[in-house]
Every structure is written in C-alpha cells, then in structure tokens.
Enzyme design. Structure first.
Site: not given
Ligand SMILES: Cc1cc2nc3c(=O)[nH]c(=O)nc-3n(C[C@H](O)[C@H](O)[C@H](O)COP(=O)(O)OP(=O)(O)OC[C@H]3O[C@@H](n4cnc5c(N)ncnc54)[C@H](O)[C@@H]3O)c2cc1C
Ligand SMILES: Cc1cc2nc3c(=O)[nH]c(=O)nc-3n(C[C@H](O)[C@H](O)[C@H](O)COP(=O)(O)OP(=O)(O)OC[C@H]3O[C@@H](n4cnc5c(N)ncnc54)[C@H](O)[C@@H]3O)c2cc1C
Lengths: 687, 687
Positions: A166, A205, A450
């Site tokens: 992303t 993350g 997701e």
C-alpha cells in the site's frame, strides 16, 4: 509512572477502597446452573478443530504471563504498547517455533498459533501475521531457491519482515502503485524510487520500529518500459545498527483508531540501489542481456497470480473476526446474566426477549465464521501443494472466491456483533474497562485491510458469473461448490410454509433457487449496462449494488450454513445433551440472514403467512438457544486475562472488579490541576 | 512535553519534512465545479432553522480560537482534556450568557448554543448540557420559589451543577435506585446514604472534578416508609475549598471509550445530612408534623412526571446526533471526491455506484434528524408554558412519545452513518487524524444515555397502543399526530407500481396502512401473551421484537418523512436551482427505510415487479443526489477546526495535511526505546 510504583499503588488502593464492600456475587454462577450440564471439552474440541490441543496448550502456558495484561496495554504509551506486543510475540513464538518444512506439511498450524495471539489482541496476532504470513509467504510464493536462506532466517526470527504494498495514494488498486524499480543493465541493480508524496509506502506493519526486511511492490521499469508491478525482497534497516538503509526513509504512521501495538510505518525510497537477486523471480526474470522474461504474458493476469499467493493473510482475517466476536460475546453474555433490571424480583437482562433477540443471532454468526474456518482449513490442507505447483489451477480460483466472501462476511459480522455487545451493556460498555471499544476498534480494520470488503466481494461475484459465462459458451461449470448453478435451473416455489418444512433440504433448496435467480438478475443487469455504458469498468461498477454484491453475499451465507450444519451434527453426535439444542444454531442463523435481507421472501414468492411464521420462529429460537448460552460461551471463551474486561470474568464479579479498576486509575480522588480555570470562569461569567 | 516545545517541534518538522513535496491538489475544487451553483446561505438558513444567525455568529467567533484544536485534544492527557473542554464551555458561554427569563421566553435558544459546542465535540456540548439542561431544568421543573436563587447562580456559572440519577447497579430502572434520603423529623433534615456498592452514583457528569452542586435522585424514607424516588438539591463540594463535603465521597469514573473531556464521576453518601429545603418539593412535601403530602398519589405516576421534565436533555441528543453525522459526512464526502482509484484516468471513488449507495442514504438521514429537530423546536416553543402549568397534559405525553423515538432513531442513524463513513474512507479512516473514530465513539453513547434506546422506544409504542385502547373503550383518540389510527382503518393495497406513483400522498398512504397494520398485529400479540404469561411485565416484554419495537420506529420514520417534505419544499421554494434535486432527499429517505425493512412490502402485498422498481430507484436517486452532494455538504459543514480531520478540510489538501500531522507526532523518526527486546528475541529464537 513506572510499572513498579503503579503496582504498589494498586495494592494501596485495594486496601483503602472508599466504596462499601460487596460480598461474592453469585448471580452468574446461579444463571449457569439453570442449564443441564454437558461435555464442554467435546464442544471446545469440535468448535476449535484439529488444532484444539495446540490452542489449549498455548492459552494455558500464557495464562499467568505478566505480559498478557490489558490494563498495562490500555494505559501504556504508544511506545509501551509496541514493546508489550513485541514481547508477547516473542514469548509465544519461542514456545512454538516453526520451520519451513513443518509449514509445508501442515499449512494451517501457523494460523492457529496466530489465533491464540489474537485472543489477547489483534495487534499481537497481526504483528506476527505480517511477518509469518505476508512476508514469508510472499517469498515462498514468488521467490526461488536463492531466496530460501531468507525464509529460514525469518522462521528463526533473525530477520523481521514487512510487506510493503500500500501507498499513501493507492491501496485497493495495486496496479496503480507509483513506486518504481528501474533496472540498471550495467550494474545489474534495481534503483527503487518514490517519485511523489502519494507514492510513499504507507501503513506498512513493522516498518515503524521493528522490521529489517521488506517485500516491496513496485513497477518494474526496463529500458523505459513499464513491465507492471513486481516484488522485491530488500533490507530496509541495517541488521546491526537498526538505522534506515541509505536511500531509505522510514517512519511511524502515528496514532491509529486502535491497534497501537503495531508499528505501522511509511517507507520512502531515494535512488535506493539493490542487487538483481532482490527480485522475487518465480514468474519473471531478466536475462543477462537485460531482456524481460515471463511465462505469463498478460500484465494483469501476472499481477493476479502474484496476489493469489496472499491466501493465509486473508484467511487470518476470518480467525481474527471470530475471536474478537467471541471475546465480545463472552463479555456481553456474562454481563447480561449478572445485570438485573426491572421486575420484582429483578430479572437478569439476559431473560428479556429483546436482549436475546439482540445478542443470540450474533452468537450464531460466530459459529458461521468458525464453520467457514473449518471449510478453509480443510481446503487448504487438501490442495496447498497443488497451489505451489500450479498457481493457475481451478482449485485455487475457487478457494480465492470463497476466501474473499468469507473474509468480507466474517469481518462485517464481527464488527456488527461487537457493536451490539457494546450497546447491550448499556452505560457499562462505555467504560474502557469493558474492553468493548478496543474489540470494536480492532475488528473495524478487518473490513478494510487484506482487501477492502466492497472491493473484495467483487472477486467472488466475478467467479460465479464466469461459471455462467462458461455455460453460455457451452463449456463445463468447473466449480465444485456451484454445480447447482445451471442455465436451465427451475426456480422452485417457496418451500417452507410450516415449521416442520424448515429442514436442511428445504433451506438448501431456497439457496439454490435464490443464487440462481440472483445470478440471472445480475447477468441481465450486465446486459442492460452494456447497452448503456461504453466501457467495461462502468458496466461492471453499475452492476454492483443489489446485484453482484448480493450474489456474492448470498453464496457466502449458503456455504457457511452448509458447513455449520455439518459441524453442529458432529457436536450433536458427540453429546446427547447438546443434541437437543445445537441444530437450532444453523436454523437461527439462516432465518436471521433472511430476516436481514427479506427480499429472498419477496423474490421467491413467500406468502405473508409463511413469512410471519418464520419471523416468530426467529424469536422463539433466540429464546431457546438463550437458555443454553451461558455455559456454551463458557466452553468456548478464552482466559480472563486474554479477554481483559471487568465484565467478562468467568467468576462474575463485575461490580467489584470495575470499582477496583477505576480506583486504581491515576488521580481518581484528586482535585483538578486546572482548578484556577473554574475560578476564572466563575469570575468572568458573573461579572 | 509542554505545549510550547511541541509547537516549536511542529515548526521544525514542517521545514524539514522528509517527504517529496506535493503541489496544491485541486481535485476537490474541480469536483465542486461540476455542479451548477446555488444559494448556499439560503440552504444553510432553512436547514439550521430559526437560530441560524446565532449558530453562524458563534462558529465565526471561535473560528480562530486556540481552544478549538483537535490535535491538542487528541494527544492531551485526560486531565488536559478536562481542562480544554471546560475552557471552551467558559469561552462560548461568556459570549452568549443566558438568564432564566430569556430561557422561559425562548426555550430552544439554549439548545442551539449547545449545538455549536457539539460541533467541536459532544464532550463540550455535554459538559454544558448537564449543567444547563439536566441540572437547571430539574430545579425549574421540580423546585419551588425558594430554589429560584440556585437557578440564577447556575445561569451565572457561579454554581456548576450535576445530575445524579444513575447508580452502579441501576440505570434504566429508576424506580430501583438504592440511595436513600431518610427524613429526620427532629432536625428537619434528610440523611442521605449509599448503603451498598451498587448504590454508588455512577457516571455523573461534572462530578469527577468540577461540580459543586448536584440534584440527587434518592428513595425518600419517612418513618421507615419508602415514598419512592425524590430529588434533592445538594452541595457536594465546598464552594471555596473545592473539597468534597463531609459525608460525601467523590471520584472520577476513569477512562471511557471516548468523551474523556467530561469528568464523569461517582458519588457515595455516608450519613450526609442536608436541610429540608433541599427537597425539590413541587410535587411532594412534608408537613411540619412530618407527614408526607403529594397531589399525585400513585408512586409510579409521580416518578413519571418527575422524569417527563427532562425534555431538553433528551432533545439535545437529536442535535448531537445530527452534528456528529454531519461532521462525518463532511469528512467522508470530501475524501471521496479527492480519493481516486482504478480506471483510466482514475476516477474519484465518489463516482462509484457502490460508494454513492453507501453514503448518500446517510446524508438523507441527516436531513431526517434535522427535520425532527425542527418539529420538536416548534412543538416546544408552542407548548412549553403549558408544560410548566400542567405536567399531566396530553400535549406533553405526545411530545414525550415523539421525542423518545426521535432520540432513538437519531442516535442510531448517527452511529451507523458515521461507521459507514469510516469504512468508506478505507485505510485512511483508520488514522486518528481522520477524526472518524472520535466521532463514532462519541455518537455511540448517544444510544445509551438520556434513556437507553431499547428501553426508550417502549414509551412510544405504549403511547400509540394507549390510543388504541382508548378507542376500544369508546373514548377519543387524543393524539394530534395519530388521528389516522382507527379501529376500522382499511389497509390499502400497495399503491406504488410505477415511479410516477411515488408521490407524497402515496407514501403517506403506505405509512398510514403500515402503522395501522403493525398496531393491530401488536395488539394481537399482546392478547396472545395475556393467555400465555401470568404477569404484565412478561406480557409486555414478549411483545417487543418485531411488534412494539417496529411500531415505534415506523411511526418515527413517518413523522420524519412528513417534516422532511415540508423542509425540502421550503428549500425548493427559495432556490430554483436546488428545486431540481432537493425533493429527491425525502424520496430516497423513504425508499431507503423500506429497503432496510422490506417487510413493509411483504405485509402490504407489494408485487415483486413493483419492489424491483423501487430497488432500482434507490440506486438511481443515490446517483442523482450524488451529483450535488459536495456543494450541499459545503453549505452545511462546520468550520475546519471544529471538524478536526485532515481529510475534511474545505481546501481538499488531504494528503499534505495527513503527512504534516503524522510528521508532527512524537518519535516518528526515532529508533524504538525497546531495541534490546528485538535483540533478545533474535537470540532466544535462534538458539
Ligand atoms: C492498520 C493498518 C495496517 C495495514 N497494514 C498494511 C501492511 O502491512 N502492508 C500493506 O501493504 N498495507 C497495509 N495496510 C493497507 C490496507 O491493506 C489498505 O488500507 C486496504 O487495502 C484498502 O486500501 P485503501 O486504504 O487504499 O483504500 P481505497 O482503495 O482507497 O478505498 C477507499 C474506499 O473506496 C472504495 N473503493 C475503492 N475501489 C473501489 C471499487 N473498485 N469499487 C467500489 N469501491 C471502491 C473502498 O471500498 C473504500 O471504501 C494497512 C492498513 C491499515 C489501516
Ligand atoms: C458517558 C456517560 C455519561 C453519563 N452521564 C450521566 C449523568 O450525568 N447523570 C446520570 O444520572 N446518568 C448518566 N449516565 C448514565 C446513563 O444515563 C445510563 O447509562 C443509561 O440510562 C442506561 O442505563 P444503564 O447503563 O444502567 O443500563 P441498563 O439499564 O442496565 O441497561 C443495560 C442493557 O439492558 C437493556 N435493558 C434494560 N432494561 C430493559 C428493558 N426493560 N427491556 C429491554 N431491555 C432492557 C438495555 O437496553 C441495555 O442494553 C451516563 C452514562 C454514560 C455512559
């Protein structure tokens, strides 16, 4: 305040509580005793599935861990939260280390370890998922032999990986990513760049503080020619110094709605040079002469295959959804037994019709999500070796379609169910010590990451419609789950006109009819739109609401229902006591689905009398299952310290625990530090 | 970190951003320009109603206030938040001081001041509502001449009041409160006590840190006889020292899901003696001989009348709901115009059918809540003097029934709408800087306080059913809004079979039929239950789901719809450009209501073809209103600093603002303080 002084304070406060004392509250215990006893272990084992012993072992081993502490987590700074969650991951992981070989043998074990982490908080589950699934699986799926060493390092937690897809400007639309990796023929290197602000990798993350490695998705440019999105396995922090690599900017994305235990970060590349071997080159490579080579010629298809490997990350969402909902149900149901209001003598609110009809359908949905997990685990175990060999196989397409709608349904069920739990606890659910806001806030993101739900279900409807297109062309329907979809399918008249008609066979008949009829309507709408719009995107986009979207959801519900029936039969066969109630769970699930989307009745010609019958049956089932609900949730609930709610403790001491938690907060009994403001306002207002 | 060093940091970071620069983004501006221009001031004035100038004035005057700062609010400690919100209340209030006399003349002005405070955060609105409405109105309604001085002190903000009804153990069930006020004949005092842990007053706004006064709800005990719940106006903190009064324990209820700017607190009484005059004695008094006297003999009825005075607190929830939803819509709609994804060239997601069908219905619901506010304001202005004179009048009963269902609908609409806004912004909505979690968290409590929604709508259905009982007894239907409810009402056949049938008259016809038919079904269910259960509580409780609850909601929707039609006609009459679109708002509202509760179609015999027509019309209307939505929300939106979202700014610089906000957070570019943990885990895992 350090945790030591805080702990001392807790002791002090406990001894000096200013509240009247309250004896042991036996309301919950008495509520439990109203139900005949049954075999809780057997319910647990069947519900949790093949890894139930692993789950029990991991829970038990951390039962007394000082790290599994929600008070510390809630009141810690963001930095404290990062640390606590990282330590939990370390603790659980070192108890159950995995290897590449083991994973190949049992591809669902990993997910069950993550699951126990999620029982504490999705932050700890995700901390692990990003590394163990998104990062490692990407290397497994897209890399080749030369990348194997990185996989082993990752399983040992020597490397900590991240998954950088992303960007600030692009999420769902992966093909539109802006980061470039330009091939330099001369040095056989890639030069990675973030040309614009919106091209900064965002939300990644573990990038904020932890990861030293990343799999970076970027447009591959060779000789000025864009070859589409490819994946690069690159170091981002120096392994020893933990400094960002030269040419890389790393930072933390800051405070989030929840999940602040994860250090989501951003990544900016400035002419960052990496060697050729960083390209994960299973599906594309560059020859010595600098020519691009791929067995899959079509750019879009190639991207599709790359993305299809992200199975387990998406699968993890079903786990996380079920767990958050289960934790919330544990809190809300135990509270509802304890909480008494109105009537003489006062009744537990769990005995109110409204309360049962609010909560019990979500309990059934929890079973639905869980059934979906069983379905996916079986599918994955049966086919995963095939997937590695042939990423274009029909089985993978089908799994992808099912996984997508399960992900969307599960996360939506979880969010809505948790919110109902929050509302059903009245004012008490608004205390941070209820844990419900945390559960809601974490489940929220499951609908987005997701694969955003609205975007994702389009994969499912596309799959179904493709089968129809095959049939139209005279080819075979290749799906195992959709054999009942036929061009000549005769929509049956509404088959359920008394409660005894409410059989599994008739429910399946309704779904077969409804899916066929919705598919047909969707095909018609597509035809209409082809006349109306001049590009396929608009044709497709304008077939979504009420058509393609409904088609996907109904298909998902149907699969859930079928699998629930088989899980519940299994439970019934193992316990004669539960046999009397357990089949009501899929029954209520399905009537509840219909009650929420009543057009099934309209479109299949259900008479108003039959409809009224089912509407009343819904209420009746909520009531009947409600009589069993407290011990059932006891059987499935996680440990008290994992759940982290004063209202959710198995011992039912909600009021004592709440007061204790509040009196232990800082400054409860202190005057405001801003007392002078009160004086100032008084002066100003009265002058 | 002090706010000064923080501010310096902000400047420093801005100059040293590590991100590529981004030129001014004109996407939002261009999107705006697609719509013909119309008179925004006129839309604003009609939408906001009679106090629109006051609203504009208050907004403008605080536009540059350093207190109206969401970044400070978000990152401040709980103590900081208390202070900031208290200061805001002081600032706004000193700009528009009110007196008792003014309030009597214009009972809605107060609410409009609170409204502007809510545009920043419900915490500031509520900080004020508790004092200005719950506290003052209780004295106005239940007190007598001798209490007048306290009212004046409160209007001057010399006293700061609180409203102490709820206890740890009891909320909805006010009759079950445990705190006692025992009359001591000898000293003419009341002795107030909290006999148990669950009797601690809990959640009481302003008790944590601020209030010096409270109206305390307690069981009045005279000579060992319980006379039911009464209200006592008592000091709780010493005016000068700010210490808790002797016999009173005060503390803070601690961290909440949101609204941490409010110092909700607990109150425990230990033989707290207060003089006789503390009793608010309009409806009950004690003679010199120590005998209890009340013009209203029935305990329950007396309590009902006491509670009925809490009109404006409950009304404030409609305001707060509309505002939170409006702020969220502003954020989501502006973002949706700015955010581009897929297609070539990339399309604003606001141009996607799914996106419009997700968001636009909530925009219509915002109009619905607002229309309800107009309805209530008119009603209150017309009748408030009557209410003081005759608290048992029919008008007050009717208002109470309407207010109750409006409160429940408005808060549910707000919560659901905000959540859709959150989901519709994808990952970006998960950043704290979106403001959406805060809006959701604050709107959440609106469903619980001022009467829990599930409990409250029972007041509305009871009111409707009472009218039917009157008719059954041969008496007159006394309601002005429910004249169409008749025993001999002929349910009409479904009247809308083409789009041109979709007239206001036909919609009203549907509602008249549907309300009559649901009322009849509910009466039948009650009859059935009378045979089945042996006490009225069980009879009533088991008539809720699908019956009484539906009856109340449908009635509320109907009133909303009617009022929306008249508001929108007014807008159309004032602006020929808007006239082309505005009536589509009530039209979409109503089809959307039906789409969410499709049983109206089943029960009124709508054919499947007519249903399909309306379903498609829903999509079409979303699309058509969508073309106007950006400038419409511009006309109604609050100021940027009130909304407090990087995505919601009128200038559309979402990406630049987000990056700025994130880079200004603490420690963005720093290494983790817990780096050693990473090294430890590496060691443990690889050994
Ligand atoms: C806490 C958090 C952690 C994350 N971790 C990672 C990570 O580790 N690595 C990583 O790569 N990413 C990560 N992500 C990013 C996440 O995967 C994306 O947010 C997600 O894919 C959605 O993309 P987006 O945010 O760009 O939303 P967008 O794609 O911009 O969507 C915005 C809205 O538009 C709608 N929309 C978009 N396209 C369409 C369409 N074609 N039809 C209909 N509607 C459409 C969506 O439904 C949505 O409502 C994380 C996100 C969060 C919030
Ligand atoms: C932030 C905050 C601020 C507040 N401020 C104040 C204040 O200043 N002063 C004050 O006095 N109070 C205040 N309150 C309390 C608030 O008014 C109560 O929380 C509210 O009235 C609900 O009561 P309860 O929490 O006891 O819930 P309960 O009444 O215990 O309800 C719990 C659940 O049971 C259900 N239930 C209860 N009875 C029935 C029934 N008969 N039929 C069906 N379902 C039922 C409800 O729907 C709910 O889901 C505040 C609360 C909060 C959270």
């Amino acid at each position: 305040m350090t945790s030591n002084t805080r702990r001392l304070d807790v002791v002090k406060n406990h001894l000096s509580s200013k509240f009247p004392t309250m004896p042991f509250d036996d309301t919950l215990e008495k509520y439990r005793q109203r139900t005949p006893s049954f075999n809780k272990d057997s319910l647990f084992a069947i519900y949790m599935g093949s890894h139930h012993k692993l789950i029990r072992m991991l829970r038990e081993s951390s039962k007394n861990s000082p790290l599994i502490n929600h008070t510390a987590y809630t009141f810690g700074s963001r930095e404290d939260k990062h640390q606590q969650i990282y330590r939990i991951v370390g603790e659980i992981y070192t108890k159950t280390p995995l290897t590449y070989e083991e994973d190949l043998q049992d591809p669902t074990k990993k997910l069950n370890i993550l699951q126990v982490l999620c029982e504490f908080d999705i932050a700890s589950g995700t901390r692990c998922t990003v590394h163990m699934s998104l990062y490692i699986d990407t290397i497994q799926n897209l890399g080749t032999a030369k990348h194997r060493a990185r996989i082993d390092r990752a399983y040992k937690l020597l490397d900590y990986g991240s998954f950088a897809m992303t960007e600030l400007g692009h999420g769902s639309n992966v093909a539109g990513l802006e980061v470039t990796a330009t091939y330099d023929k001369n040095t056989k290197e890639f030069i990675i760049n973030s040309p614009t602000k919106t091209s900064a990798k965002w939300w990644i993350g573990a990038v904020g503080k932890t990861a030293n490695m990343s799999v970076v998705w970027a447009q591959l440019i060779i000789d000025g020619d864009n070859k589409g999105v490819h994946v690069f396995l690159v170091p981002i922090r120096d392994f020893d110094t933990h400094e960002a690599c030269k040419g890389v900017v790393l930072g933390d994305c800051g405070e989030k709605n929840e999940l602040n235990g994860i250090d989501n970060g951003f990544l900016i590349f400035n002419n960052y040079r990496v060697p050729y071997d960083c390209l994960l080159d299973k599906y594309s490579s560059i020859t010595n002469e600098g020519k691009y080579k791929s067995p899959i010629k079509n750019k879009q298809k190639r991207l599709g295959i790359m993305l299809a490997g992200l199975l387990r990350g998406r699968f993890a969402v079903s786990f996380a959804s079920e767990i958050s909902l289960r934790n919330a149900m544990t809190i809300a149901l135990r509270f509802a037994a304890i909480r008494k209001q109105f009537s003489e003598p006062e009744k537990s609110i769990l005995d109110y019709q409204t309360h049962r009809t609010r909560l019990i359908p979500h309990f059934c949905r929890m079973f639905a999500i869980r059934s979906g997990i069983h379905y996916l685990q079986n599918y994955l175990s049966a086919h995963s070796s095939l997937f590695y060999k042939d990423p274009e196989c029909e089985e993978l397409n089908e799994l992808h379609a099912i996984l997508s709608v399960f992900k969307a349904l599960a996360s939506t069920y979880a969010f809505n169910g948790i919110q109902e739990c929050r509302e059903s606890t009245g004012g008490h659910g608004y205390s941070i010590h209820s844990g419900l806001a945390r559960l809601r806030g974490t489940a929220d993101v499951l609908m987005t990451w997701e694969g955003d739900n609205t975007v994702l279900v389009q994969q499912t409807s596309k799959y179904i419609l493709k089968q129809i297109q095959r049939l139209l062309k005279g080819a075979k329907n290749t799906s195992t789950t959709l054999q009942f979809v036929r061009l000549d399918y005769e929509i049956s008249t509404w088959p359920i006109n008394s409660i005894k008609d409410l059989t599994v066979e008739n429910v399946i008949k309704v779904y077969h009819s409804y899916i066929n009829s919705t598919a047909k309507q969707t095909m018609q709408k597509l035809q209409e739109n082809i006349q109306k719009y001049d590009n396929t995107t608009d044709v497709w986009n304008n077939t979504q609401t009420s058509y393609a979207q409904t088609l996907a959801s109904v298909f998902g519900e149907f699969l859930y229902y079928q699998e629930m029936v088989s899980m519940c039969k299994n439970i019934a066969n193992n316990d004669p006591v539960l046999a009397g109630v357990i089949m009501k769970i899929p029954e209520l699930y399905v009537i509840d689905c219909w009650e929420r989307r009543q057009r099934v009745y309209i479109e299949l010609g259900c008479k108003v009398e039959s409809y009224a019958l089912l509407r009343d049956r819904h209420i009746e089932l909520c009531n009947e299952i409600g009589n069993w609900i407290v011990p059932m949730i006891d059987a499935l609930a996680s440990c008290d310290n994992y759940i982290g709610s004063v209202y959710g403790y198995a011992d039912g001491q909600a009021y004592n625990r709440l007061v204790e938690a509040v009196e232990n907060e800082q400054g409860v009994y202190e005057k405001p530090t801003w007392l002078s403001d009160i004086h100032n306002v008084r002066k100003a207002a009265s002058s």
